[in-house]
Design a protein around this motif. Structure first.
Motif, PDB file in Angstrom:
ATOM      1  N   HIS A 144       0.845  -1.320   0.030  1.00  0.00           N
ATOM      2  CA  HIS A 144       0.030   0.128   0.211  1.00  0.00           C
ATOM      3  C   HIS A 144       0.911   1.417   0.064  1.00  0.00           C
ATOM      4  CE1 HIS A 144      -3.164   2.732   0.918  1.00  0.00           C
ATOM      5  NE2 HIS A 144      -2.651   3.076   2.079  1.00  0.00           N
ATOM      6  N   LYS A 147       2.546   1.649  -3.517  1.00  0.00           N
ATOM      7  CA  LYS A 147       1.593   2.324  -4.337  1.00  0.00           C
ATOM      8  C   LYS A 147       1.182   3.923  -4.177  1.00  0.00           C
ATOM      9  CE  LYS A 147      -1.944   1.813  -7.591  1.00  0.00           C
ATOM     10  NZ  LYS A 147      -1.792   2.904  -8.055  1.00  0.00           N
ATOM     11  N   THR A 148       1.166   4.263  -3.112  1.00  0.00           N
ATOM     12  CA  THR A 148       1.140   5.627  -2.628  1.00  0.00           C
ATOM     13  C   THR A 148       2.268   6.425  -2.914  1.00  0.00           C
ATOM     14  OG1 THR A 148      -0.047   5.116  -0.578  1.00  0.00           O
ATOM     15  CG2 THR A 148       0.710   7.328  -0.761  1.00  0.00           C
ATOM     16  N   TYR A 150       4.323   5.687  -5.765  1.00  0.00           N
ATOM     17  CA  TYR A 150       4.351   5.728  -6.841  1.00  0.00           C
ATOM     18  C   TYR A 150       3.143   6.708  -7.553  1.00  0.00           C
ATOM     19  CZ  TYR A 150       3.607   4.206 -11.787  1.00  0.00           C
ATOM     20  OH  TYR A 150       3.394   4.329 -13.024  1.00  0.00           O
ATOM     21  N   ASP A 151       1.896   6.793  -7.031  1.00  0.00           N
ATOM     22  CA  ASP A 151       0.895   7.876  -7.304  1.00  0.00           C
ATOM     23  C   ASP A 151       1.373   9.152  -7.192  1.00  0.00           C
ATOM     24  OD1 ASP A 151      -0.345   5.472  -8.035  1.00  0.00           O
ATOM     25  OD2 ASP A 151      -1.829   5.671  -6.287  1.00  0.00           O
ATOM     26  N   ASN A 227       2.398  -8.442  -7.952  1.00  0.00           N
ATOM     27  CA  ASN A 227       1.469  -7.242  -7.012  1.00  0.00           C
ATOM     28  C   ASN A 227       2.488  -5.999  -6.878  1.00  0.00           C
ATOM     29  OD1 ASN A 227      -0.631  -9.057  -6.241  1.00  0.00           O
ATOM     30  ND2 ASN A 227       0.232  -9.681  -4.519  1.00  0.00           N
ATOM     31  N   GLU A 230       2.221  -4.099 -10.210  1.00  0.00           N
ATOM     32  CA  GLU A 230       1.099  -3.448 -10.257  1.00  0.00           C
ATOM     33  C   GLU A 230       1.072  -2.285  -9.314  1.00  0.00           C
ATOM     34  OE1 GLU A 230      -1.631  -3.567 -12.239  1.00  0.00           O
ATOM     35  OE2 GLU A 230      -0.722  -5.251 -13.201  1.00  0.00           O
ATOM     36  N   ALA A 231       1.808  -2.060  -8.151  1.00  0.00           N
ATOM     37  CA  ALA A 231       2.165  -1.121  -7.103  1.00  0.00           C
ATOM     38  C   ALA A 231       3.081  -0.034  -7.737  1.00  0.00           C
ATOM     39  CB  ALA A 231       2.351  -1.686  -5.959  1.00  0.00           C
ATOM     40  N   GLY A 232       3.806  -0.437  -8.844  1.00  0.00           N
ATOM     41  CA  GLY A 232       4.783   0.536  -9.604  1.00  0.00           C
ATOM     42  C   GLY A 232       6.102   0.242  -9.494  1.00  0.00           C
TER      43      GLY A 232
END
Length: 622
Positions: A144, A147-148, A150-151, A227, A230-232
């Motif tokens: 999680h 992913k944050t 990366y975004d 996974n 997909e999270a970056g």
């Protein structure tokens, strides 16, 4: 455009780097003559240059590790070396010290080392805006959090996938300096975390004796690759610049096969380099160096991660000891063992112990020394002699770039055209009289057999066509000469067409997310100080190495928690805690003594020197 996903392998030296490439690595990282965080894995500029040339043939990249903190008197040497590394074609540098961002640099790509403690999205975004192209994330992050980052930061992300774990937040371990003035941030970590300690509670009672309480298992998040992508994550890094070739080949080939099966048929992702690998061994992570495996925190905190019995390699679980007969052991699955294997087990004192197999026959194992081992003890093999022998062979992992060959004729003779899987074309011409074969029949099949012999070249001939207007004769020696020349020329063309990414640093002054930096920012020279000041930082403490106050310092911060390992965590294990431990907990090793401080809110543990004073948090968590 499809996104490239990369396997990044460690190279202790040129031989190790080439072995990693042959096993399927898309990139390798290697130390130069100085400034790498493994002071005994340095390499000459000539060796790095040779590795660059070899890697680029396969469109694989070479990153040089310059991730120590620098002192003022080293900055000029460092800058000169960067220009030299740029000159030999290195693809990127992995750095920790922000002084490098202030230097007059060539347009070389910079990656922020995990030593720069990359775990906050705002700081990672800052690095990206300052000109860093890739960030090597802290190993403690979960999916999680990745992913944050990366975004929010939108920068290339690299994450460790297998290998040894630092128990401390990387770049923030000062134990080694405090106990003997060897700085981990300067490449000479003494691995105090791998020593045995006694654990003593606040009443002075010894809870655990002589146990490797800070030693943790090795990392394996290979099952999480989909996974993580997909999270970056775009680069999967294998730890181990000090490890041997067998370890590197085993890890790389294992991950190559795993990643390839995921990438196959993907419409979003593609592998980052060229060629296909074939192996003569079945890679299995636990057959080379490992301390047992953990997925660490990638899926939050859920299992024990300590490897308390021993910091040494545990290896592969074989089976239980059934019994001792005479001068031999009977072990479950004993038929798997070979003469010369090293075995390891935990003895009655809860210490790792080992034996060598002198002879293995008829299910019995005859050791070099007969030790008393309790029936039912788990036996591991940490030196798999037959497996290592196969893997160490140069031909155990071979990488070939696919080509199609076309042999045809022209006015003055013949020409051979090779086209590789990346679309590079090499043509060689041969002036030669055209004569029909004596029998008048085609020798096409014979020609194809010769052209297919790509031998020790980095190429395979996947399709071969012979297009002649008549059944011409060509001597075997001429066919072989054309084949040799077309491939030699193809290698030159591939190297000439290799596109290195370049990035010219432009100095910025956007604000750093903090205005005050403590010693954990490792600022050890005036130039790094200048960098931070330009970005709005007003107070900067010197690096620990320059201002250490013996006896009272915090020497480590970690996500790993001894209370959790003891099943005494007031948050995650509140149903099973039972009697609380009396704090402060102390680690003791001979003269060395440390106090443990538990910060339950961020879920972290701190290690302080013995004279430190701090308040113990009460458990107010419900």
């Amino acid at each position: 455009m499809k996104k490239k996903i990369e396997i990044l392998a460690p190279a202790r030296d040129l031989i190790g780097g080439m072995a990693a490439i042959n096993s399927g690595a898309d990139a390798v990282y290697i130390g130069a003559p100085q400034f790498g965080a493994r002071s005994n894995a340095n390499n000459s500029i000539e060796d790095v240059a040779a590795l660059v040339k070899y890697a680029h043939l396969f469109n694989a990249q070479v990153f040089v590790v310059m991730n120590t903190i620098l002192y003022d008197n080293e900055l000029d040497t460092c800058r000169a070396m960067i220009w030299e590394l740029y000159g030999i074609g290195v693809d990127a540098l992995i750095i920790q010290d922000m002084a490098i961002m202030e230097m007059d640099l060539p347009p070389i790509v910079l990656h922020a080392s995990t030593q720069a403690n990359n775990r906050d999205a705002d700081k990672i975004k800052f690095l990206k805006d300052a000109g860093i192209k890739r960030v090597v994330l802290a190993r403690e992050l979960n999916l999680h959090q990745i992913k944050t980052i990366y975004d929010e930061a939108d920068v290339e992300l690299e994450f460790f996938v297998t290998g040894a774990l630092c128990v401390s937040f990387s770049g923030n371990c000062y134990m080694s300096v405090a106990n003997g003035e060897r700085s981990a941030n300067r490449g000479s970590c003494a691995q105090n975390c791998r020593l045995p300690y006694n654990l003593i509670d606040g009443n002075g009672d010894t809870l655990i004796r002589n146990s490797h309480l800070l030693s943790i298992k090795d990392l394996d998040v290979s099952d999480q690759i989909p996974n993580l992508i997909e999270a970056g994550i775009v680069s999967f890094k294998i730890e181990g610049r000090l490890k041997d070739v067998a370890y590197v080949k085993n890890n790389v080939s294992y991950l190559r096969q795993k990643l390839d099966s995921y990438l196959e048929g993907s419409d979003k992702y593609i592998k980052a380099s060229s060629g296909k690998c074939t192996y003569t061994f079945d890679s299995t992570l636990n057959r080379t160096f490992n301390r047992g495996y953990t997925d660490y925190f990638v899926n939050e905190r859920h299992a024990s991660i300590g490897s308390w019995e021993s910091p040494k390699s545990k290896g592969q679980y074989i089976g239980k000891l059934i019994r001792t007969i005479g001068d031999a052991y009977e072990i479950e699955n004993g038929e798997l063992l070979n003469n010369g294997d090293g075995l390891c087990f935990i003895n009655e004192n809860n210490e790792a112990d080992g034996i060598y197999v002198n002879k293995a026959e008829n299910g019995k194992v005859y050791p070099n020394v007969l030790k008393e081992i309790k029936d039912g003890t788990f036996i591991y093999r940490n030196n798999d002699i037959a497996f290592i022998k196969i893997v160490e062979r140069e031909d155990s992992a071979i990488r070939k770039i696919g080509t199609t060959l076309l042999l045809t004729e022209n006015e003055n003779g013949f020409e051979l055209i090779a086209t590789d899987e990346d679309g590079n074309v090499s043509t060689v011409k041969l002036e030669h009289a055209k004569e029909q074969t004596k029998t008048g029949e085609s020798i096409e099949e014979n020609i194809k057999v010769q052209l297919a012999k790509t031998g020790f070249t980095p190429y395979s001939a996947d399709e071969i066509d012979v297009v002649f207007s008549q059944n011409w004769f060509l001597p075997i020696s001429k066919i072989n000469e054309m084949r040799r020349n077309v491939f030699e020329q193809l290698s030159e063309i591939r190297l000439a067409n290799y596109k290195r990414e370049e990035h010219q640093l432009v100095k910025t002054s956007h604000p750093y997310p903090e205005t005050k930096l403590d010693f954990m920012y490792n600022v050890s020279n005036k130039t790094a100080r200048k960098f931070y000041e330009r970005h709005g930082v007003t107070e900067i403490e010197k690096a620990f190495e320059l201002q250490w106050d013996p006896g009272k310092s915090r020497v480590m911060t970690t996500k790993y928690c001894i209370k959790y390992e003891l099943k005494k965590c007031p948050i995650h294990q509140k149903d099973i805690v039972g009697v609380k431990v009396k704090e402060p907990l102390v680690l003791k090793q001979g003269e060395l003594e440390y106090k443990l401080k538990f910060n339950c809110k961020p879920c972290e543990m701190e290690i302080w020197e013995k004279d430190a004073e701090f308040e113990i948090e009460e458990d107010h968590f419900h």
